[in-house]
Scaffold this motif. Structure first.
Motif, PDB file in Angstrom:
ATOM      1  N   HIS A  68     -82.363  22.909  80.714  1.00 33.51           N
ATOM      2  CA  HIS A  68     -83.298  23.756  79.948  1.00 33.51           C
ATOM      3  C   HIS A  68     -83.297  25.188  80.469  1.00 33.51           C
ATOM      4  O   HIS A  68     -83.944  25.485  81.464  1.00 33.51           O
ATOM      5  N   HIS A  70     -82.930  29.571  79.021  1.00 32.56           N
ATOM      6  CA  HIS A  70     -82.875  30.511  77.889  1.00 32.56           C
ATOM      7  C   HIS A  70     -82.026  31.676  78.367  1.00 32.56           C
ATOM      8  O   HIS A  70     -82.530  32.690  78.833  1.00 32.56           O
ATOM      9  N   LYS A 191     -83.650  22.574  68.740  1.00 32.66           N
ATOM     10  CA  LYS A 191     -84.880  22.719  69.534  1.00 32.66           C
ATOM     11  C   LYS A 191     -86.055  22.967  68.602  1.00 32.66           C
ATOM     12  O   LYS A 191     -86.007  23.838  67.741  1.00 32.66           O
ATOM     13  N   HIS A 251     -90.894  19.920  79.147  1.00 30.24           N
ATOM     14  CA  HIS A 251     -92.119  20.186  79.925  1.00 30.24           C
ATOM     15  C   HIS A 251     -92.956  18.904  80.034  1.00 30.24           C
ATOM     16  O   HIS A 251     -93.269  18.285  79.031  1.00 30.24           O
ATOM     17  N   ASP A 366     -86.246  25.978  82.720  1.00 28.46           N
ATOM     18  CA  ASP A 366     -86.830  27.002  81.846  1.00 28.46           C
ATOM     19  C   ASP A 366     -86.474  28.414  82.329  1.00 28.46           C
ATOM     20  O   ASP A 366     -87.188  29.369  82.023  1.00 28.46           O
TER      21      ASP A 366
HETATM   22 ZN   LIG Z   1     -88.129  26.792  77.419  1.00 31.41          ZN
END
Ligand SMILES: [Zn+2]
Length: 482
Positions: A68, A70, A191, A251, A366
């Motif tokens: 995960h 970005h 997603k 999460h 993340d």
């Molecule tokens: Zn994320």
């Protein structure tokens, strides 16, 4: 993309990512992009045709995988002229930072499709070092819903950014069209956001995709053979996403997952990517770590404008006044850190609950998703928190390699060091099964047979010319320039 390359890495301990143990004195032969053989000892019989690389006792492991990130989000949440110019360079730095930290594969859980395409081609053509990217392209979200801190960009800005971070869909038709469009642009996963209550101060309740619209996303993804990952935050989100058949849950919920749900989750083969570090908002030590990383090497991991914005973000939350007055947070989104901090103990305990029920847990960070979620730094932090959740270092590293590869359906190509697998390997200093901190001491990174860090001839490597002739293998040879 075949290329001519024959090396044998020797004098190392090897982490067996399927059984969670260290094998001593192994050699790994690499030919082209693939692992050709794993042998005991120094594989001297192969010396003639393979270039030997002495790893000097380092621990060799499969490349780390992050489920995960970005990667195209450039650590800037204020749109300034400088931000525009810095974006491309920051994205390259994000890719480099992954390699520096030994992360050779990432799943990008939402970003700008045009930027992702350019980045993937730059990495594939060898212009910049970077990880293999399994991508979702833009996230699919409800209009006005989470991610409520990310705006929908207008024409010119959208074109410059390379699309939207999140495409907002208000009907099943739009959902099917956007999902199909993301796949047409190269998405290997889809997603979705599903969060009923905001993480922002004053955010309150949020709209989510209605069942018909959510189903249209799922049906379109399935039609093209794609799996779906979904951002969740509380039990109502997780239960709704489970009722839709989502594959991976991003999460760990900020509330306890009840036993019966954990059992059902496991029985249905679902995966939790807890991303504990980004939920550990109340941790002083995490803020301190981020602060000292920025002081020590901020300018090497962030372009000047993102660095300025990240420091400003830290000031907002650390030196305050926090929480800011309502008139402020109504103008500019501000995370409700105490809300997240209160839920963190549940998020941490949920990892054990899912594993105890026989469910699967991934390792995701993340990175890029929060202004402080620095690539590499958050990976090491995530491993620590998984250990806090009750796992041994060996279990954590199995999840980070073979476990993550299987979650991303690439377990037959990466995640283990075995003949026939793609040669994604890293070498770290020390014994990571005794101290996970060893993961921060990455000395060599190979992706698909190519050295991306610690090339032979550099610091820790010695191509041993005498060894080639079958003499003492431990004697250092001439050391060239990197
Ligand atoms: Zn994320």
């Amino acid at each position: 993309m075949k290329f001519d390359n024959r090396v044998v890495l020797f004098n190392c301990r090897l982490f067996d990512s399927e059984r969670g143990r260290l094998l001593h004195d192994r050699s790994v032969l690499v030919e082209g992009e693939e692992i050709k053989a794993v042998e005991k000892g120094a594989a001297a019989g192969r010396a003639g045709s393979f270039t030997p690389v002495d790893l000097g006792g380092l621990t060799l492991m499969p490349g780390l995988i992050d489920t995960h990130v970005h990667i195209t989000v450039p650590f800037m949440h204020e749109v300034t002229p400088r931000a525009f110019f810095a974006m491309g360079r920051q994205i390259e730095r994000n890719a480099r930072a992954c390699i520096e930290a030994g992360i050779t594969t990432v799943r990008d859980a939402g970003g700008f499709p045009g930027r992702l395409s350019s980045l993937v081609s730059a990495i594939d053509s060898g212009d910049i070092p970077g990880p293999r990217i399994i991508r979702c392209n833009s996230c699919i979200a409800a209009p006005g819903g989470c991610p409520d801190w990310v705006p929908s960009f207008r024409h010119f800005v959208k074109a410059f950014l390379g699309g939207q971070y999140a495409e907002r869909v208000g009907s099943p038709e739009e959902a099917a069209r956007q999902t199909g469009e993301m796949i047409r642009q190269g998405a290997q996963w889809i997603k979705v956001y599903c969060q009923h209550r905001s993480w922002l101060l004053g955010g309150g309740d949020l709209p989510v995709l209605d069942p018909a619209t959510f189903r249209a996303v799922m049906d379109t993804a399935r039609r093209y053979g794609r799996k779906v990952c979904c951002h969740v935050s509380r039990m109502e989100d997780l239960e709704y996403a489970m009722s839709m058949g989502v594959d991976t849950y991003e999460h760990s919920p900020l509330e306890e997952i009840p036993d019966r749900t954990a059992v059902e989750f496991a029985a249905r083969g679902k995966v939790l990517n807890p991303t504990l570090t980004c939920l550990d908002a109340g941790s002083d030590s995490l803020w301190q770590t981020i602060g000292s990383v920025l002081d020590e090497r901020g300018p090497s991991i962030l372009e000047p404008e993102p660095l300025r914005q990240v420091r400003r973000h830290i000031r907002t939350y650390r030196t305050g006044p926090y929480p800011p007055p309502e008139s402020e947070y109504r103008k500019k989104p501000c995370f409700d850190l105490p809300l997240i901090a209160r839920g963190f103990p549940h998020a941490l305990a949920n990892v054990g609950r899912i594993l105890h029920a026989g469910g699967r847990v991934g390792v995701g960070t993340d990175s890029g998703g929060l202004p402080t979620a620095l690539f590499g730094v958050f990976y090491a932090e995530e491993l620590k928190r998984l250990q806090l959740a009750g796992l041994t270092p060996a279990q954590v590293l199995m999840l980070a390699t073979s476990g993550n590869a299987s979650i991303l359906d690439v377990g037959d190509r990466i995640g283990t060091i075995r003949p026939g697998r793609i040669a994604d390997m890293i070498a770290v200093e020390g014994n990571p099964l005794e101290d996970l901190g060893a993961i921060s001491k990455v000395r060599m990174v190979m992706r698909a047979g190519r050295f991306l860090k610690g090339a032979p001839g550099a610091d820790h490597f010695r191509i041993v010319s005498k060894w080639l002739r079958g003499r003492n293998s431990r004697q250092p040879g001439s050391s060239g320039t990197p």
